[in-house]
Design a protein around this motif. Structure first.
Motif, mmCIF file in Angstrom:
data_model
loop_
_atom_site.group_PDB
_atom_site.id
_atom_site.type_symbol
_atom_site.label_atom_id
_atom_site.label_comp_id
_atom_site.label_asym_id
_atom_site.label_seq_id
_atom_site.Cartn_x
_atom_site.Cartn_y
_atom_site.Cartn_z
ATOM 1 N N GLU A 189 -3.434 2.817 3.733
ATOM 2 C CA GLU A 189 -3.715 3.407 2.424
ATOM 3 C C GLU A 189 -5.187 3.237 2.075
ATOM 4 O O GLU A 189 -5.890 2.376 2.621
ATOM 5 C CB GLU A 189 -2.814 2.769 1.356
ATOM 6 C CG GLU A 189 -2.855 3.449 0.000
ATOM 7 C CD GLU A 189 -2.664 4.950 0.082
ATOM 8 O OE1 GLU A 189 -3.514 5.655 -0.478
ATOM 9 O OE2 GLU A 189 -1.691 5.416 0.709
ATOM 10 N N ALA A 240 0.993 4.268 -2.826
ATOM 11 C CA ALA A 240 0.775 5.662 -2.477
ATOM 12 C C ALA A 240 1.913 6.536 -2.959
ATOM 13 O O ALA A 240 1.727 7.690 -3.302
ATOM 14 C CB ALA A 240 0.605 5.807 -0.961
ATOM 15 N N ALA A 276 0.832 -1.201 0.000
ATOM 16 C CA ALA A 276 0.000 0.000 0.000
ATOM 17 C C ALA A 276 0.869 1.254 0.000
ATOM 18 O O ALA A 276 0.578 2.231 -0.670
ATOM 19 C CB ALA A 276 -0.932 0.003 1.216
ATOM 20 N N GLU A 277 1.966 1.217 0.748
ATOM 21 C CA GLU A 277 2.843 2.383 0.784
ATOM 22 C C GLU A 277 3.479 2.625 -0.568
ATOM 23 O O GLU A 277 3.617 3.751 -1.031
ATOM 24 C CB GLU A 277 3.938 2.191 1.840
ATOM 25 C CG GLU A 277 3.429 2.232 3.277
ATOM 26 C CD GLU A 277 2.891 0.895 3.736
ATOM 27 O OE1 GLU A 277 2.799 -0.036 2.912
ATOM 28 O OE2 GLU A 277 2.552 0.776 4.921
ATOM 29 N N GLU A 301 -0.393 3.900 9.603
ATOM 30 C CA GLU A 301 -0.964 4.375 8.343
ATOM 31 C C GLU A 301 -1.778 3.258 7.689
ATOM 32 O O GLU A 301 -1.494 2.068 7.869
ATOM 33 C CB GLU A 301 0.138 4.825 7.382
ATOM 34 C CG GLU A 301 0.909 6.050 7.840
ATOM 35 C CD GLU A 301 1.852 6.567 6.756
ATOM 36 O OE1 GLU A 301 1.642 6.208 5.576
ATOM 37 O OE2 GLU A 301 2.791 7.306 7.097
#
Length: 523
Positions: free
Chosen positions: A490, A157, A153-154, A488
């Motif tokens: 996403e 992003a 997900a990072e 975090e």
């Protein structure tokens, strides 16, 4: 092909304007069918009898509307809508500019068809549709056989490139695999002399985009929170799933289907708060009947506390389904007076309000349009919450107050779904204003704003941090430090059979049986 040529021209016009999608292969096959030459009158009639329902179904398949199986499944809820609300929804579907464009196209088609063979141009238009989509911003990733890149997900992003459908599938699978491993535990609080309550206020139909559209993004209530999430994803677009997700926020974000199955015992937030020393309580400003909301909260959300009774309250609004909604301040203040009479040192309240739901109307007032109605209702809600904050402050009790919306209202609407429709959990629906206020804490510094992508697991993690380190004692960890440690998440928001995901710096949507498509609001 005859008049069916106009059918394809009309769809290409709507596709070019971003009002619908366009499945090239299916449309090409249908064009081949309607172009089949038949001479017998019976066969001609039979072909049209088959072509008309197929053409309607194909048009529906090309739109962004919910899959028919979902419409059928939700039929009992649609039947509960009031006649006034249904008429309002029908009117929203009519785009007069598009209707005029289609009528002009019909006139041009009629004039040209007298001189030209329009079926050839229709087939050419179908073949060129992918290029039309690129030109107008309605894009899809390649469906080729390029090796899939498993993106975190990072990574997505950060703008990692998306080159194929398999990339998006792999990104989504990686997201859920990681979320499945996430867990947080709330520790039992110490029996000290600084007890506090936890008040969780879940608000239906409130997103940043809604506030911006009605000029309330700078409402004073939002400035009162000590900690504010500016990039918070509610991960849902309907009330029941949203409530379940919040009430299971001590674990990572699950698939939509998993919400309707028993979760790991450690995933239930109110159980975790009870184990930490807080007495669970529950209140709403509505009856919770529509969509089995009360059952979603109590059974699937694991909230076993009795529901605060609404007897004696005067209705403030008539709901979209004909039921009553009660004033938020009236309900919250009555609950708070009851709480002050209780001996428990710590309580944890889950409060659900539906005051902002599309179609709600103030009783005894002239009914304004959709935009003005929402502005009035959000102003009233924020005023009510502000008065409630003042009451808690004046009582001398300490309370961690969390306001977290279920989802947005989609008041503005866009090219892919009309105002009020929330089938596609777009960022205009999923990104919601979420805040935490520490009532009774010593004077705090400037508001802490979290701009990193977060979701419900961050709230579970924050409550775990508070139970481990009382925010009201001297030397408590500053909110700025806690905010930096929050996990975090996403953007992945899901509905039954539909998902919207942020990957490669863009938002993509996918429904069962269809391809990934870039979500384009067309604003």
């Amino acid at each position: 092909m005859g008049f069916w040529s106009y059918y394809f021209f009309a769809k290409l016009l709507m596709f070019g304007g971003g009002f619908i999608g366009f499945h090239v292969l299916e449309n090409l096959l249908f064009a081949a069918f309607v172009a089949l030459p038949v001479r017998r009158w019976v066969l001609k009639v039979g072909k049209q009898v088959v072509a008309i329902p197929v053409g309607v179904a194909l048009l529906y398949h090309d739109t962004w509307l919910p899959p028919l199986r979902r419409v059928v499944a939700q039929g009992d809820q649609l039947a509960d809508f009031s006649a006034v609300y249904l008429l309002d929804l029908i009117q929203r579907f009519i785009n007069f500019k598009l209707v005029l464009a289609l009528l002009l196209l019909l006139l041009v088609y009629w004039l040209l068809s007298r001189k030209l063979r329009m079926s050839s141009f229709a087939v050419l238009g179908i073949l060129l549709a992918p290029f039309l989509g690129i030109a107008t911003g309605v894009t899809r990733p390649s469906a080729g056989d390029a090796p899939a890149t498993v993106l975190t997900a990072e990574g997505a992003a950060a703008g990692a490139p998306i080159s194929s459908e398999r990339d998006l599938d792999a990104t989504l699978n990686a997201f859920y695999a990681r979320e499945q491993q996430r867990r947080v535990r709330l520790q039992p609080v110490m029996n000290d002399d600084t007890p506090y309550d936890v008040l969780i206020l879940q608000v239906c139909s409130l997103a940043w985009d809604d506030l911006e559209f009605v000029g309330q993004r700078q409402n004073p209530l939002l400035a009162r929170f000590d900690l504010r999430f500016d990039n918070f994803n509610a991960a849902a677009s309907y009330s029941g799933p949203a409530a379940i997700r919040l009430l299971r926020s001590t674990c990572g974000q699950p698939h939509h289907d998993a919400l309707y199955k028993p979760a790991d015992p450690g995933c239930y937030l109110m159980d975790a708060l009870q184990g930490a020393g807080f007495d669970p309580q529950w209140a709403m400003n509505h009856n919770g009947v529509f969509g089995n909301m009360a059952a979603d909260i109590s059974v699937r959300g694991g909230l076993k506390a009795p529901l605060f009774p609404l007897t004696g309250f005067q209705p403030a609004m008539a709901a979209f389904d004909g039921s009553n909604y009660y004033g938020d301040y009236a309900v919250l203040s009555a609950w708070w007076k009851q709480r002050l009479r209780q001996d428990q040192p710590r309580v944890a309240l889950y409060y659900n309000t539906g005051s902002l739901h599309d179609g709600n109307r103030f009783i005894g007032r002239t009914q304004p349009g959709v935009k003005e109605s929402y502005r009035l209702r959000v102003t009233q809600l924020f005023d009510d919450l502000g008065r409630f904050f003042d009451d808690v402050q004046a009582s001398g009790r300490r309370a961690v107050v969390i306001m977290v919306p279920e989802h947005g209202a989609n008041v503005r609407g866009d090219r892919m779904q009309i105002s009020g429709l929330r089938e596609l959990p777009s960022p205009a629906i999923g990104l919601v204003p979420t805040g935490v206020k520490l009532i009774g804490a010593p004077g705090t510094a400037a508001q802490v704003q979290v701009t990193r992508p977060t979701s419900l697991f961050a709230l579970g993690s924050l409550l775990a941090a508070f139970t481990a380190n009382n925010p009201y004692v001297e030397g408590a960890t500053p909110l700025t430090d806690l905010a930096q440690r929050l996990p975090e998440t996403e953007y992945v928001a899901e509905n039954d059979g539909t998902v919207v995901m942020r990957a490669g710096g863009r938002y993509w949507t996918h429904s069962l049986g269809s391809e990934w498509t870039e979500y384009s609001s067309g604003r």
